[in-house]
Design a protein around this motif. Structure first.
Motif, PDB file in Angstrom:
ATOM      1  N   SER A  56     -55.364 -55.003 -84.550  1.00  0.00           N
ATOM      2  CA  SER A  56     -55.184 -53.862 -85.446  1.00  0.00           C
ATOM      3  C   SER A  56     -53.753 -53.818 -85.982  1.00  0.00           C
ATOM      4  CB  SER A  56     -55.515 -52.566 -84.709  1.00  0.00           C
ATOM      5  OG  SER A  56     -55.277 -51.449 -85.524  1.00  0.00           O
ATOM      6  N   LYS A  57     -52.782 -54.073 -85.104  1.00  0.00           N
ATOM      7  CA  LYS A  57     -51.380 -54.105 -85.533  1.00  0.00           C
ATOM      8  C   LYS A  57     -51.135 -55.246 -86.517  1.00  0.00           C
ATOM      9  CE  LYS A  57     -49.307 -51.889 -81.493  1.00  0.00           C
ATOM     10  NZ  LYS A  57     -48.430 -52.050 -80.336  1.00  0.00           N
ATOM     11  N   VAL A  58     -51.745 -56.400 -86.244  1.00  0.00           N
ATOM     12  CA  VAL A  58     -51.608 -57.546 -87.146  1.00  0.00           C
ATOM     13  C   VAL A  58     -52.210 -57.210 -88.508  1.00  0.00           C
ATOM     14  CG1 VAL A  58     -52.402 -59.912 -87.578  1.00  0.00           C
ATOM     15  CG2 VAL A  58     -51.447 -59.313 -85.352  1.00  0.00           C
ATOM     16  N   ALA A  59     -53.387 -56.568 -88.501  1.00  0.00           N
ATOM     17  CA  ALA A  59     -54.040 -56.186 -89.757  1.00  0.00           C
ATOM     18  C   ALA A  59     -53.179 -55.192 -90.524  1.00  0.00           C
ATOM     19  CB  ALA A  59     -55.425 -55.609 -89.483  1.00  0.00           C
ATOM     20  N   SER A  60     -52.627 -54.224 -89.808  1.00  0.00           N
ATOM     21  CA  SER A  60     -51.764 -53.230 -90.444  1.00  0.00           C
ATOM     22  C   SER A  60     -50.521 -53.892 -91.042  1.00  0.00           C
ATOM     23  CB  SER A  60     -51.363 -52.167 -89.423  1.00  0.00           C
ATOM     24  OG  SER A  60     -50.449 -51.259 -89.982  1.00  0.00           O
ATOM     25  N   THR A  61     -49.925 -54.794 -90.278  1.00  0.00           N
ATOM     26  CA  THR A  61     -48.745 -55.509 -90.763  1.00  0.00           C
ATOM     27  C   THR A  61     -49.106 -56.374 -91.969  1.00  0.00           C
ATOM     28  OG1 THR A  61     -47.809 -55.538 -88.532  1.00  0.00           O
ATOM     29  CG2 THR A  61     -46.904 -57.106 -90.111  1.00  0.00           C
ATOM     30  N   ALA A  62     -50.271 -56.997 -91.944  1.00  0.00           N
ATOM     31  CA  ALA A  62     -50.719 -57.819 -93.073  1.00  0.00           C
ATOM     32  C   ALA A  62     -50.886 -56.963 -94.320  1.00  0.00           C
ATOM     33  CB  ALA A  62     -52.020 -58.535 -92.726  1.00  0.00           C
ATOM     34  N   GLU A  63     -51.425 -55.748 -94.153  1.00  0.00           N
ATOM     35  CA  GLU A  63     -51.564 -54.832 -95.289  1.00  0.00           C
ATOM     36  C   GLU A  63     -50.194 -54.447 -95.838  1.00  0.00           C
ATOM     37  OE1 GLU A  63     -54.068 -51.454 -94.477  1.00  0.00           O
ATOM     38  OE2 GLU A  63     -55.668 -52.717 -93.692  1.00  0.00           O
ATOM     39  N   GLU A  64     -49.252 -54.181 -94.948  1.00  0.00           N
ATOM     40  CA  GLU A  64     -47.891 -53.837 -95.384  1.00  0.00           C
ATOM     41  C   GLU A  64     -47.253 -55.001 -96.135  1.00  0.00           C
ATOM     42  OE1 GLU A  64     -45.643 -52.525 -91.983  1.00  0.00           O
ATOM     43  OE2 GLU A  64     -47.004 -50.873 -91.563  1.00  0.00           O
TER      44      GLU A  64
ATOM     45  N   SER B 131     -46.084 -55.019 -99.938  1.00  0.00           N
ATOM     46  CA  SER B 131     -44.720 -55.426-100.292  1.00  0.00           C
ATOM     47  C   SER B 131     -44.740 -56.578-101.283  1.00  0.00           C
ATOM     48  CB  SER B 131     -43.933 -55.833 -99.045  1.00  0.00           C
ATOM     49  OG  SER B 131     -43.737 -54.728 -98.196  1.00  0.00           O
ATOM     50  N   SER B 132     -45.666 -57.504-101.075  1.00  0.00           N
ATOM     51  CA  SER B 132     -45.801 -58.647-101.981  1.00  0.00           C
ATOM     52  C   SER B 132     -46.165 -58.181-103.383  1.00  0.00           C
ATOM     53  CB  SER B 132     -46.851 -59.605-101.442  1.00  0.00           C
ATOM     54  OG  SER B 132     -47.061 -60.672-102.338  1.00  0.00           O
ATOM     55  N   GLU B 133     -47.073 -57.204-103.478  1.00  0.00           N
ATOM     56  CA  GLU B 133     -47.450 -56.664-104.784  1.00  0.00           C
ATOM     57  C   GLU B 133     -46.261 -55.986-105.461  1.00  0.00           C
ATOM     58  OE1 GLU B 133     -50.838 -54.155-104.120  1.00  0.00           O
ATOM     59  OE2 GLU B 133     -52.104 -55.831-103.521  1.00  0.00           O
ATOM     60  N   GLU B 134     -45.469 -55.254-104.679  1.00  0.00           N
ATOM     61  CA  GLU B 134     -44.279 -54.603-105.224  1.00  0.00           C
ATOM     62  C   GLU B 134     -43.270 -55.636-105.723  1.00  0.00           C
ATOM     63  OE1 GLU B 134     -42.607 -51.810-102.434  1.00  0.00           O
ATOM     64  OE2 GLU B 134     -44.517 -50.769-102.194  1.00  0.00           O
TER      65      GLU B 134
ATOM     66  N   THR C 114     -43.972 -58.653-106.733  1.00  0.00           N
ATOM     67  CA  THR C 114     -44.552 -59.250-107.934  1.00  0.00           C
ATOM     68  C   THR C 114     -44.326 -58.343-109.143  1.00  0.00           C
ATOM     69  OG1 THR C 114     -46.222 -60.427-106.654  1.00  0.00           O
ATOM     70  CG2 THR C 114     -46.690 -60.096-108.985  1.00  0.00           C
ATOM     71  N   ALA C 115     -44.562 -57.047-108.971  1.00  0.00           N
ATOM     72  CA  ALA C 115     -44.360 -56.099-110.076  1.00  0.00           C
ATOM     73  C   ALA C 115     -42.897 -56.067-110.498  1.00  0.00           C
ATOM     74  CB  ALA C 115     -44.836 -54.702-109.670  1.00  0.00           C
ATOM     75  N   THR C 116     -41.995 -56.051-109.521  1.00  0.00           N
ATOM     76  CA  THR C 116     -40.568 -56.041-109.829  1.00  0.00           C
ATOM     77  C   THR C 116     -40.155 -57.330-110.523  1.00  0.00           C
ATOM     78  OG1 THR C 116     -40.134 -54.607-107.928  1.00  0.00           O
ATOM     79  CG2 THR C 116     -38.267 -55.797-108.828  1.00  0.00           C
ATOM     80  N   SER C 117     -40.678 -58.456-110.056  1.00  0.00           N
ATOM     81  CA  SER C 117     -40.373 -59.745-110.688  1.00  0.00           C
ATOM     82  C   SER C 117     -40.860 -59.768-112.128  1.00  0.00           C
ATOM     83  CB  SER C 117     -41.019 -60.895-109.916  1.00  0.00           C
ATOM     84  OG  SER C 117     -40.442 -61.015-108.641  1.00  0.00           O
ATOM     85  N   THR C 118     -42.024 -59.203-112.363  1.00  0.00           N
ATOM     86  CA  THR C 118     -42.562 -59.138-113.730  1.00  0.00           C
ATOM     87  C   THR C 118     -41.652 -58.295-114.615  1.00  0.00           C
ATOM     88  OG1 THR C 118     -44.821 -59.401-112.912  1.00  0.00           O
ATOM     89  CG2 THR C 118     -44.565 -58.455-115.103  1.00  0.00           C
ATOM     90  N   GLN C 119     -41.209 -57.154-114.098  1.00  0.00           N
ATOM     91  CA  GLN C 119     -40.296 -56.302-114.868  1.00  0.00           C
ATOM     92  C   GLN C 119     -38.995 -57.029-115.170  1.00  0.00           C
ATOM     93  OE1 GLN C 119     -39.965 -52.794-112.425  1.00  0.00           O
ATOM     94  NE2 GLN C 119     -41.648 -51.752-113.474  1.00  0.00           N
ATOM     95  N   ILE C 120     -38.460 -57.730-114.178  1.00  0.00           N
ATOM     96  CA  ILE C 120     -37.215 -58.478-114.380  1.00  0.00           C
ATOM     97  C   ILE C 120     -37.426 -59.554-115.436  1.00  0.00           C
ATOM     98  CG2 ILE C 120     -35.617 -60.114-113.295  1.00  0.00           C
ATOM     99  CD1 ILE C 120     -35.910 -58.429-110.706  1.00  0.00           C
ATOM    100  N   SER C 121     -38.534 -60.250-115.357  1.00  0.00           N
ATOM    101  CA  SER C 121     -38.845 -61.302-116.325  1.00  0.00           C
ATOM    102  C   SER C 121     -38.949 -60.728-117.732  1.00  0.00           C
ATOM    103  CB  SER C 121     -40.157 -61.991-115.943  1.00  0.00           C
ATOM    104  OG  SER C 121     -40.503 -62.965-116.901  1.00  0.00           O
ATOM    105  N   GLU C 122     -39.620 -59.588-117.875  1.00  0.00           N
ATOM    106  CA  GLU C 122     -39.738 -58.948-119.182  1.00  0.00           C
ATOM    107  C   GLU C 122     -38.383 -58.517-119.702  1.00  0.00           C
ATOM    108  OE1 GLU C 122     -42.568 -55.822-118.475  1.00  0.00           O
ATOM    109  OE2 GLU C 122     -44.276 -57.192-118.469  1.00  0.00           O
ATOM    110  N   THR C 123     -37.538 -57.994-118.832  1.00  0.00           N
ATOM    111  CA  THR C 123     -36.198 -57.574-119.239  1.00  0.00           C
ATOM    112  C   THR C 123     -35.372 -58.772-119.692  1.00  0.00           C
ATOM    113  OG1 THR C 123     -36.258 -55.708-117.696  1.00  0.00           O
ATOM    114  CG2 THR C 123     -34.095 -56.408-118.461  1.00  0.00           C
TER     115      THR C 123
END
Length: 121
Positions: A29-37, A41-44, A46-55
């Protein structure tokens, strides 16, 4: 009595197995929770990288536009410089022609004045 001890040992072993399973489940359960986190974080990231790339792309496009405008200004300044040089040359030629005409007129007046002087003398 040995049977009771054996049954007790078996029960202890099974309880231990149950505790181990609970620990494994908690760990999973802890591993699953950590994987979700990590996924979040990976999605965040990716979104930040996309914004930086657009800028960066926006900045690059702006720099290209400024460069093109600077080239246009440079070309216009060169054209103006050539025009000023042509105007200066034409003005110099006009001045030279005008001076020559005025000198010729003065010489004619001088010659006429000399002729008039000789007629009067």
């Amino acid at each position: 009595m040995n049977e009771i001890i054996a049954i007790g040992n078996t029960l202890d072993s099974r309880f231990q197995n149950l505790e181990d399973k609970e620990n494994v489940q908690m760990g999973a359960s802890k591993v699953a929770s950590t994987a979700e986190e990590i996924s979040s974080s990976s999605e965040e990231v990716t979104a930040t990288s996309t914004q930086i790339s657009e800028t960066v792309n926006g900045i690059s496009n702006g720099a290209q536009v400024q460069s093109a405008m600077a080239m246009d200004v440079s070309t216009a300044m060169n054209d103006m410089s050539l025009s000023v040089q042509e105007i200066a040359a034409a003005a110099e030629e006009q001045t030279s022609t005008s001076v020559q005409e005025q000198t010729a007129s003065m010489q004619e007046l001088s010659a006429s004045a000399q002729q008039l002087e000789q007629v009067l003398i």
